[in-house]
Design an enzyme around this catalytic site. Structure first.
Site, PDB file in Angstrom:
ATOM      1  N   ASP A 349      15.244 -22.429  29.259  1.00 51.36           N
ATOM      2  CA  ASP A 349      15.912 -22.123  30.533  1.00 51.36           C
ATOM      3  C   ASP A 349      17.145 -21.250  30.322  1.00 51.36           C
ATOM      4  OD1 ASP A 349      17.062 -24.309  29.160  1.00 51.36           O
ATOM      5  OD2 ASP A 349      18.188 -24.887  30.940  1.00 51.36           O
ATOM      6  N   GLU A 350      17.499 -20.555  31.363  1.00 54.33           N
ATOM      7  CA  GLU A 350      18.782 -19.834  31.480  1.00 54.33           C
ATOM      8  C   GLU A 350      19.152 -19.033  30.229  1.00 54.33           C
ATOM      9  OE1 GLU A 350      21.161 -22.731  34.517  1.00 54.33           O
ATOM     10  OE2 GLU A 350      20.940 -23.494  32.479  1.00 54.33           O
TER      11      GLU A 350
END
Ligand code: ACM
Length: 547
Positions: A349-350
């Protein structure tokens, strides 16, 4: 000789008559006073049939097991301990001279308890959780075809014991309502996640969370073991990960990490509670702590500093350095060897500072490393933008677009929509813990949604289950975990276990109100939401321990 034999015969006869005469009649409950609906069962079972004769549990009640394997004796011991802490009754296990009513624990592959879990959600590790409880006047039987089903049934038994906070001194007979319960889970994957990276939680704190998760039939604990702020799991080949990367936590306090021995102990504890640990090493972003320990990982020639803030998306590993993949292989292999469950979570993620082609290359390579280690890769929903195939699992937390790509690829999806299922979202504006970037999530918002149809375009056969993540930017101990997890967590447990037609907020909130008695007995630091008419103990509380 003949004389002695007949004398002995008389003696035996006399002894039998004497013992029979001494035996107290079994206690009976002619007309039951309570019913299942008064108890607040969560998750609500699939089928309940009541009858008027309750089962009396009192000091002569005993626990009988269908065999005496170590597993069955452990189940009996677990049941006895929980009953003792709840009621003060100390029940014997498989006594030589049984006297009172019996709680029977049975594994019977031939019973009508065959696996009923939705076929689409089959998972070899979590099937076989169906069970049946028959409560009669003198026998209360929990039967399942599988150990996991027996364990889930025992959790239901714990909830069938009246909730009074009395001890045996003022309550000698505990009445369990009569009838039958037949039950099976809606989803085989019923998860909670704990972020032990931003703030570190001790093994004791995680075990306490496991105790509470098990009570509500959660069967997955996903541990977010690494992030920018800390690396929390010992890797023998790369010792600086914990020596350096585990030193601090959010806010600058002392961090910590699990030795491999501690992690194995935790996995074994979870296993005993039929909870599978899913380890997560978040990468290629969220990796600052590891790059402080081993600066070659980030590929930018700089040695970063330990980070104790809460910003996200500034770190990455180098996707174009073979040494990075050698390192990841060591990490994945060491952790996988200690994790008997089928999954490894690679984060994903991210990764805002990872170039798109690098991200794709990295996720592709790491997915293969995970598969080589014998595990199924799981990643946050961004991983679908790499070349993942249908064997990887996407954890939907934010992007409907990514969920749609997962469906196109035939990937299974875990539902953790932040707006509904993030336990770290504040209840309301003035909640002391939590964040609100995805909104406020009061207890009704957390419960009132339908996982089966929530993510548009995700067909129910691709939904593996539900997970409620708890990120730890704002929390650092068990009290704070519990403030955010309770009372929302029982709702997620019900969304995952009970079928949609069984779920109704207005009815559920009455059952949730009764949980305050369990929370109080066990000193659970729950948030007493004003949306619930919490029930206070009907008798003077005399807590004797946790159950
Ligand atoms: C996430 O909340 N960054 C998965």
């Amino acid at each position: 000789m003949t004389f002695i034999t007949s004398k002995l015969r008389y003696l035996i006869l006399f002894a039998v008559l004497f013992l029979t005469a001494c035996q107290k009649p079994m206690i009976e409950i002619e007309q039951g006073i309570s019913d299942f609906s008064a108890l607040g069962l969560i998750p609500i079972p699939a089928a309940i049939e009541e009858d008027e004769h309750g089962f009396p549990m009192y000091k002569d009640t005993y626990i009988k097991t269908s065999d005496t394997t170590a597993f069955m004796l452990h189940m009996a011991q677990f049941t006895a301990e929980k009953i003792f802490h709840h009621s003060g009754l100390s029940l014997e296990i498989n006594p030589e001279n049984p006297r009172g009513t019996a709680i029977e624990l049975e594994i019977t592959p031939t019973e009508e308890t065959e696996v009923k879990t939705n076929e689409h959600n089959m998972d070899p590790n979590t099937t076989g959780e169906s069970y049946k409880i028959s409560v009669g006047k003198s026998i209360l039987k929990i039967a399942s075809a599988q150990p996991s089903g027996l364990f889930r049934g025992i959790q239901t038994l714990r909830q069938l014991i009246p909730n009074q906070a009395a001890t045996i001194k003022n309550m000698p007979v505990w009445e369990i309502p009569g009838g039958t319960i037949e039950d099976a889970p809606n989803y085989a994957f019923r998860g909670a996640m704990l972020d032990v990276a931003r703030h570190f939680f001790t093994i004791q704190e995680v075990k306490r969370y496991i105790d509470l998760l098990a009570y509500y039939k959660i069967n997955i604990l996903h541990l977010h073991l690494t992030d920018d702020q800390g690396w929390r799991i010992e890797i023998k080949k790369w010792p600086k990960l914990t020596e350096v990367g585990g030193e601090k936590e959010v806010g600058g306090g002392t961090g910590g990490f699990y030795t491999q021995a501690q992690y194995k102990d935790l996995v074994a504890y979870a296993n005993k509670h039929f909870i599978t640990i899913i380890p997560e090493v978040d990468m290629p972003g969220h990796t600052n702590a590891a790059s402080v320990a081993y600066p070659f990982l980030n590929g930018n020639g700089k040695t970063p500093e330990l980070y104790t803030g809460t910003e996200v998306g500034f770190s990455t590993w180098d996707a174009n350095n073979e040494k990075v993949y050698d390192f990841v292989t060591d990490v994945v292999n060491e952790i996988s060897a200690m994790s008997p469950g089928p999954y490894f979570h690679l984060g994903g993620d991210e990764s805002h500072v990872t170039k798109k082609p690098d991200y794709i290359k990295f996720v592709n390579r790491v997915s293969e490393i995970v598969k080589q280690a014998g595990k199924t890769p799981i990643g946050w929903d961004e991983i679908v933008t790499a070349d993942t195939d249908s064997t990887a699992i996407a954890q939907f937390w934010a992007s409907e677009k990514n969920a749609a790509i997962a469906v196109q690829k035939g990937m299974k999806v875990i539902l953790s929509p932040a707006k509904k299922a993030y336990l770290d979202m504040q209840y309301k504006e003035d909640s002391p813990y939590g964040l609100h970037w995805a909104g406020y999530v009061p207890v009704d918002t957390a419960y009132i949604w339908t996982p089966e149809t929530y993510a548009k375009g995700v067909p129910s056969e691709l939904i593996l289950g539900i997970e409620a993540p708890l990120w730890s930017e704002t929390i650092s101990n068990s009290d704070e975990i519990e403030y955010l997890a309770f009372p929302r967590l029982p709702g997620y447990a019900e969304l995952a276990w009970s079928s949609p037609e069984k779920r109704d907020w207005n009815e559920y909130k009455g059952r949730l109100a009764l949980q305050s008695l369990f929370f109080d007995r066990n000193k659970v630091n729950y948030y007493p939401s004003e949306k619930i008419d919490w029930v206070s103990p009907p008798l003077a509380p005399k807590t004797i321990g946790k159950d």
